[in-house]
Scaffold this motif. Structure first.
Motif, PDB file in Angstrom:
ATOM      1  N   UNK A  22       7.020 -11.453 -34.649  1.00 35.53           N
ATOM      2  CA  UNK A  22       6.517 -11.551 -36.011  1.00 35.53           C
ATOM      3  C   UNK A  22       5.039 -11.189 -36.031  1.00 35.53           C
ATOM      4  N   UNK A  23       4.608 -10.610 -37.133  1.00 38.08           N
ATOM      5  CA  UNK A  23       3.227 -10.151 -37.256  1.00 38.08           C
ATOM      6  C   UNK A  23       2.698 -10.588 -38.613  1.00 38.08           C
ATOM      7  N   UNK A  24       1.586 -11.309 -38.597  1.00 36.51           N
ATOM      8  CA  UNK A  24       0.888 -11.624 -39.842  1.00 36.51           C
ATOM      9  C   UNK A  24      -0.501 -11.018 -39.768  1.00 36.51           C
ATOM     10  N   UNK A  25      -0.765 -10.091 -40.694  1.00 39.28           N
ATOM     11  CA  UNK A  25      -2.051  -9.415 -40.761  1.00 39.28           C
ATOM     12  C   UNK A  25      -2.843  -9.969 -41.939  1.00 39.28           C
ATOM     13  N   UNK A  26      -4.060 -10.385 -41.676  1.00 37.34           N
ATOM     14  CA  UNK A  26      -4.911 -10.917 -42.732  1.00 37.34           C
ATOM     15  C   UNK A  26      -6.218 -10.137 -42.755  1.00 37.34           C
ATOM     16  N   UNK A  27      -6.564  -9.619 -43.943  1.00 36.94           N
ATOM     17  CA  UNK A  27      -7.764  -8.814 -44.024  1.00 36.94           C
ATOM     18  C   UNK A  27      -8.217  -8.600 -45.448  1.00 36.94           C
ATOM     19  N   UNK A  28      -9.097  -7.633 -45.657  1.00 42.44           N
ATOM     20  CA  UNK A  28      -9.695  -7.413 -46.979  1.00 42.44           C
ATOM     21  C   UNK A  28      -8.687  -7.152 -48.085  1.00 42.44           C
ATOM     22  N   UNK A  29      -7.545  -6.552 -47.744  1.00 43.23           N
ATOM     23  CA  UNK A  29      -6.554  -6.213 -48.774  1.00 43.23           C
ATOM     24  C   UNK A  29      -5.496  -7.294 -48.944  1.00 43.23           C
ATOM     25  N   UNK A  30      -5.684  -8.439 -48.284  1.00 42.63           N
ATOM     26  CA  UNK A  30      -4.717  -9.523 -48.428  1.00 42.63           C
ATOM     27  C   UNK A  30      -4.011  -9.828 -47.133  1.00 42.63           C
ATOM     28  N   UNK A  31      -2.778 -10.296 -47.259  1.00 42.72           N
ATOM     29  CA  UNK A  31      -1.980 -10.692 -46.094  1.00 42.72           C
ATOM     30  C   UNK A  31      -0.662  -9.923 -46.079  1.00 42.72           C
ATOM     31  N   UNK A  32      -0.312  -9.421 -44.906  1.00 43.36           N
ATOM     32  CA  UNK A  32       0.956  -8.718 -44.720  1.00 43.36           C
ATOM     33  C   UNK A  32       1.767  -9.445 -43.668  1.00 43.36           C
ATOM     34  N   UNK A  33       3.002  -9.825 -44.005  1.00 40.71           N
ATOM     35  CA  UNK A  33       3.925 -10.416 -43.047  1.00 40.71           C
ATOM     36  C   UNK A  33       5.027  -9.424 -42.751  1.00 40.71           C
ATOM     37  N   UNK A  34       5.189  -9.083 -41.481  1.00 38.64           N
ATOM     38  CA  UNK A  34       6.255  -8.171 -41.072  1.00 38.64           C
ATOM     39  C   UNK A  34       6.614  -8.496 -39.626  1.00 38.64           C
ATOM     40  N   UNK A  35       7.277  -7.582 -38.932  1.00 43.54           N
ATOM     41  CA  UNK A  35       7.666  -7.833 -37.540  1.00 43.54           C
ATOM     42  C   UNK A  35       7.948  -6.508 -36.852  1.00 43.54           C
ATOM     43  N   UNK A  36       8.062  -6.556 -35.533  1.00 45.59           N
ATOM     44  CA  UNK A  36       8.563  -5.421 -34.762  1.00 45.59           C
ATOM     45  C   UNK A  36       9.545  -5.935 -33.725  1.00 45.59           C
ATOM     46  N   UNK A  37      10.598  -5.185 -33.508  1.00 51.75           N
ATOM     47  CA  UNK A  37      11.560  -5.538 -32.463  1.00 51.75           C
ATOM     48  C   UNK A  37      11.245  -4.828 -31.157  1.00 51.75           C
ATOM     49  N   UNK A  38      10.182  -4.028 -31.142  1.00 51.95           N
ATOM     50  CA  UNK A  38       9.772  -3.345 -29.917  1.00 51.95           C
ATOM     51  C   UNK A  38       9.050  -4.338 -29.011  1.00 51.95           C
ATOM     52  N   UNK A  39       9.277  -4.265 -27.701  1.00 52.51           N
ATOM     53  CA  UNK A  39       8.740  -5.291 -26.790  1.00 52.51           C
ATOM     54  C   UNK A  39       7.265  -5.104 -26.476  1.00 52.51           C
ATOM     55  N   UNK A  40       6.625  -6.210 -26.071  1.00 53.11           N
ATOM     56  CA  UNK A  40       5.269  -6.150 -25.550  1.00 53.11           C
ATOM     57  C   UNK A  40       4.201  -6.428 -26.587  1.00 53.11           C
ATOM     58  N   UNK A  41       3.161  -7.154 -26.160  1.00 57.49           N
ATOM     59  CA  UNK A  41       2.053  -7.452 -27.066  1.00 57.49           C
ATOM     60  C   UNK A  41       1.346  -6.183 -27.508  1.00 57.49           C
ATOM     61  N   UNK A  42       1.393  -5.134 -26.659  1.00 58.46           N
ATOM     62  CA  UNK A  42       0.744  -3.881 -27.041  1.00 58.46           C
ATOM     63  C   UNK A  42       1.432  -3.256 -28.242  1.00 58.46           C
TER      64      UNK A  42
END
Length: 496
Positions: free
Chosen positions: A284-304
């Motif tokens: 899961x990925x939560x991005x927080x920044x100047x344009x607000x918050x985006x919640x999404x995800x990736x099924x690809x492995x690795x923190x990179x």
């Protein structure tokens, strides 16, 4: 391709600030073997020969004019068509092609990704997000060139400038709305993307690589940094999780206040911050920044891949897409494109992954990711390309010894170098007592490893990823690590 339209040579001459020339052209080509009637033939000095030697054959094929330098004009002589002479034809070739094809880049929203590792994955992720938004895209990079859904294998990470402009013209003709490009340091140093001014440029990271070309990390960094000046991009998104990213962000911010935003997945101070959790193989990925918050995800492995997905998402938002619109478009798919040869799983028992990792940092990231997700031994099969940075070879092997349980050293693309010497360079980095084996033949190395490993082991086949041709001296050998591995896994399963 669109029907040819005539471009005045006088207009081209004015563009290049040279004396007027009579005539017209309908296209631009830098390869005499591909010249079509009406083309302007661009003759530059290559690695060993000046292309002006082929000007006459280009004219015989229908070239209506030649663009070259003073040396090339002397070599070509009187070829019976106008010869335009400039100081550096390689640097202006893209400008001329762009003008001839109607400035196609100005009709597209353009994205460029640079960095040592992660360019391909990030580019695919941007493209994936744009497609989810309903856009018609072009994707140009290491793996393939895809123009409005039509894919062809890539020859260079970033095409030569004339070829690039022709691709863009085709994309516009097919109703394209967006272009996503990997931009290599070589291409930036050689001006291959000019005159494109990208709407959004992104930076992944910088680690040792390509020092055979750039000589020093400083020179390598400076080549990457060019992408973020005012001539090459409108907006920048810079990952600040290494010292080079932090430096780049500082420099861009000082020269162009407000022209770049920073991104961190490691908790560093940044405009965009990332929180991530791993849940059943999904990140899961939560991005927080100047344009607000985006919640999404990736099924690809690795923190990179969290970092890559975050960079892709922020770049799309920086192009003018709201967080809400992007989240809605991604929906239940998240940012999870299929990326050939990038952490591509080809078998389960043993768990076998093919990845393009060909430097120390990329290897460490791949191994760390697999170590965190899997049990059993971690076995790495790798080599190193010839005619490239020799200094990274022992460091790569030392990194494998630190993060894996067993190393299989094999050949990658030796090119003109002695394959045995490349393997010796790798072996020099292995600490005493660490288990390894040297199997020169890459196909045999993969087969032997898969047959010898336990069902619970993990195998990382690193270095070549999607590549299907191995270059050994003057031979081109067909080999696809994924195909070889799948066949060996099938054979192993049938024998059990």
């Amino acid at each position: 391709m669109m029907a040819p339209s005539h471009t005045s040579l006088a207009d081209i001459a004015e563009l290049l600030y040279i004396a007027p020339v009579d005539g017209s052209i309908t296209g631009v080509c830098a390869d005499n073997r591909r010249v079509r009637p009406g083309d302007l033939f661009v003759a530059i000095h290559g690695a060993s020969v000046h292309a002006a030697r082929f000007a006459r054959s280009a004219v015989e094929a229908g070239a209506a004019a030649v663009l070259t330098d003073a040396e090339g004009a002397a070599i070509a002589g009187d070829v019976g068509v106008p010869v335009l002479v400039v100081e550096d034809p390689a640097r202006v070739a893209g400008l001329v092609a762009s003008y001839c094809y109607g400035r196609p880049d100005e009709k597209l929203t353009t994205f460029a990704v640079t960095g040592t590792n992660g360019k391909t994955s990030t580019a695919y992720m941007i493209d994936d997000a744009l497609v989810h938004l309903g856009r018609t895209t072009g994707l140009i990079g290491t793996v393939e060139v895809r123009i409005a859904g039509e894919a062809v294998p890539a020859q260079l990470t970033t095409p030569q400038p004339v070829d690039l402009q022709r691709m863009l013209a085709k994309l516009v003709e097919r109703g394209g709305t967006d272009l996503v490009m990997e931009t290599s340091s070589h291409a930036l140093a050689q001006g291959r993307t000019e005159p494109i001014r990208f709407d959004v440029a992104g930076f992944t990271n910088l680690t040792q690589d390509h020092l055979d070309y750039h000589k020093t990390l400083e020179e390598y960094f400076r080549a990457k940094a060019v992408l973020f000046d005012s001539d090459h991009c409108e907006r920048g998104v810079i990952t600040v999780d290494d010292e080079w990213g932090r430096r780049l962000y500082r420099e861009v911010s000082e020269r162009r206040p407000g022209a770049a935003v920073s991104l961190s997945v490691r908790g560093n101070d940044a405009d965009w911050r990332v929180a991530s959790t791993l849940d059943g193989g999904v990140q899961t990925i939560q991005l927080t920044g100047p344009a607000g918050t985006l919640d999404t995800f990736t099924s690809l492995p690795g923190s990179f891949n969290v970092a890559n997905a975050a960079l892709a998402a922020v770049m799309v938002m920086e192009s003018g897409v709201s967080a809400q619109a992007l989240a809605s478009a991604l929906g239940e798919d998240g940012i999870s494109p299929t990326i050939p040869g990038r952490m591509e799983v080809v078998g389960e028992h043993p768990y076998t992954v093919v990845d393009f990792a060909h430097n120390t940092d990329a290897l460490v990231k791949a191994m760390t990711s697999l170590r965190a997700a899997r049990g059993g031994r971690l076995v790495v099969i790798t080599g190193s390309a010839g005619d490239r940075d020799r200094g990274k070879r022992p460091k790569m092997a030392a990194a494998v010894a630190e993060h894996a349980d067993y190393l299989v050293i094999t050949d990658d693309d030796p090119h003109s170098e002695d394959p045995a010497q490349i393997r010796r360079d790798l072996i020099a980095g292995i600490p005493q007592g660490f288990d390894y084996v040297e199997i020169a033949d890459r196909e045999q190395a993969i087969i032997t490893t898969i047959m010898a490993c336990g069902s619970d082991d993990t195998i990382l086949i690193a270095g070549r990823g999607h590549e299907t041709i191995q270059e050994v001296a003057d031979r081109a050998i067909s080999i696809d690590d994924r195909v070889v591995a799948r066949a060996a896994l099938t054979q192993r399963m049938e024998g059990e």
